[in-house]
Write a protein that holds these residues in place. Sequence first.
Motif, PDB file in Angstrom:
ATOM      1  N   ASP A  37       0.813  -1.204   0.000  1.00  0.00           N
ATOM      2  CA  ASP A  37       0.000   0.000   0.000  1.00  0.00           C
ATOM      3  C   ASP A  37       0.853   1.263   0.000  1.00  0.00           C
ATOM      4  O   ASP A  37       0.325   2.363  -0.162  1.00  0.00           O
ATOM      5  N   TRP A  43       3.145   4.272  -3.540  1.00  0.00           N
ATOM      6  CA  TRP A  43       3.149   5.676  -3.956  1.00  0.00           C
ATOM      7  C   TRP A  43       4.334   6.453  -3.404  1.00  0.00           C
ATOM      8  O   TRP A  43       4.651   7.527  -3.900  1.00  0.00           O
ATOM      9  N   HIS A  97      -4.212  -2.112 -15.321  1.00  0.00           N
ATOM     10  CA  HIS A  97      -3.811  -2.946 -14.185  1.00  0.00           C
ATOM     11  C   HIS A  97      -3.113  -4.217 -14.654  1.00  0.00           C
ATOM     12  O   HIS A  97      -2.168  -4.686 -13.993  1.00  0.00           O
ATOM     13  N   ARG A 109      -1.000   1.554 -12.316  1.00  0.00           N
ATOM     14  CA  ARG A 109      -2.121   2.090 -11.553  1.00  0.00           C
ATOM     15  C   ARG A 109      -2.666   3.334 -12.246  1.00  0.00           C
ATOM     16  O   ARG A 109      -1.968   3.959 -13.048  1.00  0.00           O
ATOM     17  N   ILE A 166      -4.612   7.062 -11.782  1.00  0.00           N
ATOM     18  CA  ILE A 166      -4.997   8.193 -10.939  1.00  0.00           C
ATOM     19  C   ILE A 166      -5.767   9.183 -11.807  1.00  0.00           C
ATOM     20  O   ILE A 166      -5.316   9.549 -12.889  1.00  0.00           O
ATOM     21  N   PHE A 176     -13.643   5.011  -7.197  1.00  0.00           N
ATOM     22  CA  PHE A 176     -12.895   3.977  -6.483  1.00  0.00           C
ATOM     23  C   PHE A 176     -13.514   2.605  -6.740  1.00  0.00           C
ATOM     24  O   PHE A 176     -12.806   1.608  -6.922  1.00  0.00           O
ATOM     25  N   ASP A 219      -7.222   4.036  -8.719  1.00  0.00           N
ATOM     26  CA  ASP A 219      -6.291   3.877  -7.597  1.00  0.00           C
ATOM     27  C   ASP A 219      -6.065   5.149  -6.798  1.00  0.00           C
ATOM     28  O   ASP A 219      -5.441   5.107  -5.734  1.00  0.00           O
ATOM     29  N   GLY A 220      -6.537   6.294  -7.290  1.00  0.00           N
ATOM     30  CA  GLY A 220      -6.334   7.525  -6.541  1.00  0.00           C
ATOM     31  C   GLY A 220      -6.783   8.729  -7.342  1.00  0.00           C
ATOM     32  O   GLY A 220      -7.244   8.622  -8.478  1.00  0.00           O
ATOM     33  N   ALA A 256     -10.816   6.762   1.383  1.00  0.00           N
ATOM     34  CA  ALA A 256      -9.748   6.052   0.666  1.00  0.00           C
ATOM     35  C   ALA A 256      -9.250   4.857   1.479  1.00  0.00           C
ATOM     36  O   ALA A 256      -8.984   3.782   0.919  1.00  0.00           O
ATOM     37  N   TYR A 272     -11.074   1.084   1.695  1.00  0.00           N
ATOM     38  CA  TYR A 272     -10.975   0.040   0.682  1.00  0.00           C
ATOM     39  C   TYR A 272      -9.909  -0.983   1.073  1.00  0.00           C
ATOM     40  O   TYR A 272      -8.939  -0.652   1.755  1.00  0.00           O
ATOM     41  N   ARG A 320      -6.684   3.555  -1.432  1.00  0.00           N
ATOM     42  CA  ARG A 320      -6.506   4.495  -2.528  1.00  0.00           C
ATOM     43  C   ARG A 320      -5.676   5.689  -2.051  1.00  0.00           C
ATOM     44  O   ARG A 320      -5.530   5.899  -0.851  1.00  0.00           O
TER      45      ARG A 320
END
Length: 543
Positions: A6, A9, A92, A97, A99, A195, A200-201, A254, A257, A261
């Motif tokens: 996770d 990023w 994916h 990912r 955004i 989402f 993913d963001g 976020a 999930y 996210r």
Amino acid sequence: MSNASDSWWRSAVIYQVYIRSFADGDGDGTGDIAGLRSRLPYLAGLGVDALWINPWYPSPMADGGYDVSDYRGIHPAFGTLDEARQMIAEAHTFGLRVILDIVPNHTSDQHVWFQQALAAGPGSPQRDRYIFREGRGEDGCLPPNDWHACFGGPAWTRTADGQWYLHLFAPEQPDLNWDNPEVRTEFESVLRFWFDLGVDGFRIDVAHGMDKDPALPDLGLPHFSVMTAEGQQDHPHWDRDGVHDIFRSWRAIADSYSVARIFVAEAHVRPGRLADYLRPDELHTAFNFDFLRCPLEAGRLREVIDRSITDLAPVGAPATWVLSNHDETRHVTRHGRAHTGVTTPLSDRRQPCDLALGTRRARAAALLMLSLPGGAYIYQGEELGLYEVENLPEEALQDPVWERSGHTRRGRDGCRVPLPWNGDTPPFGFGPPGTTPWLPQPDDWKSYTAEANETDPTSMLKLYRNALRLRRLTPDLRGEELHWLDSPEDTLLFQRGSDLLCAVNLSDRPIPLPDACTPLLSSGSLGKDQLLPPDTAVWLRRD
């Protein structure tokens, strides 16, 4: 796509897709989801970790899609919601990912809410979703205050019934009232919608602008607004503390999930304030505008790098690094002039750009950026070495800045010209043969296509691919440590991890490389004497 960690990023390299100019699948001159899907193998091969897609929602396009009329749909020129769903799933499978951009400060004036507000009249619940006020002066003929819009002109437009509405950007972009609970609930629902589709963001547009002082006091500034608080401690509409309650509620969504996210802030704030947006219960990362705008000077770069890292350390957030985006002059052009920062004198901008010099410096800047701890952003086309198109015909300009400034500021179209993919003549593979891109491409971009880059072993594209491959394979480059080493004046030298060094020569003379080191990748030829030439960077491994 594997659910690696996770915290992906924290060191991700994210590729910005300005979808309107990326790739056109149907030949109408506008980039679209079909074009993007066709180029996913290229992006995966480049070695990036994620895509950030500029707004693809339904929009009248008064500001390139940042005037959204429906936050749950896809602009017909870009495709359909089903195509978007398929694109996200395909990305994916390539390990990429996705955004999206979200635009919460304002909507389009064609959004159903604003149309309802105009029809409902003063004092209605529908108008309370936006910021409507009575005017000043006789019969309310003057705006409620002296605020100016970022694109030029007053920040207020009068309606047929005599009230005024606030728009910090174009009149077609009315500002929302974030003190209204209905606005907050609606955007929380929008986040969940995307989402749930697998996004993913989000990159948050104007993240520092949603909260306004309800008193709407005068600013006392005589010209168009800028995107920062300009040193003011209590600015009435930029960087106010109320935005943080909004982002705490978004972060909770976020984190709900199974695979969390992420959020990226576009926040133009005063020094020391960015960390407030990146506290553990708020947003994840933020764009580093100080780095983007910094001149290519060793001392100033070191200062910005140090400040970027140390300011965020107390909240445990990583820095990010970016050289260009859809709002700024491409850095090949900036670096080819005497003043290499974003803000340059008008006299300098009127001088021809030395593209060879700008390209050398851009190559060095790329290695510098990709060797720093934290995340990095690549704006589409920079990996091809594209320059700013500064001679677009006036009749082609579409940025609202051009009209709102009375044709004194050409705006941002020069960095948004559609990408060249292959061939010797426009549209250079941007669309099917015969396509007329929405902005004209220079004829000499035949030397900058992805195809031309592929055939040149020393091309910008090969440099980016090699750098991204090494970054992914080298543990020292994935960590978050940076240690400065002594180096000659006008140069940078630092160590990542235990064994990797980055040297950048921004002086006017060659400098010797550190002893007992083997070059891994350089932005230019080192020559037999193993000296680092001016405007060159190199990654080195200690022997």
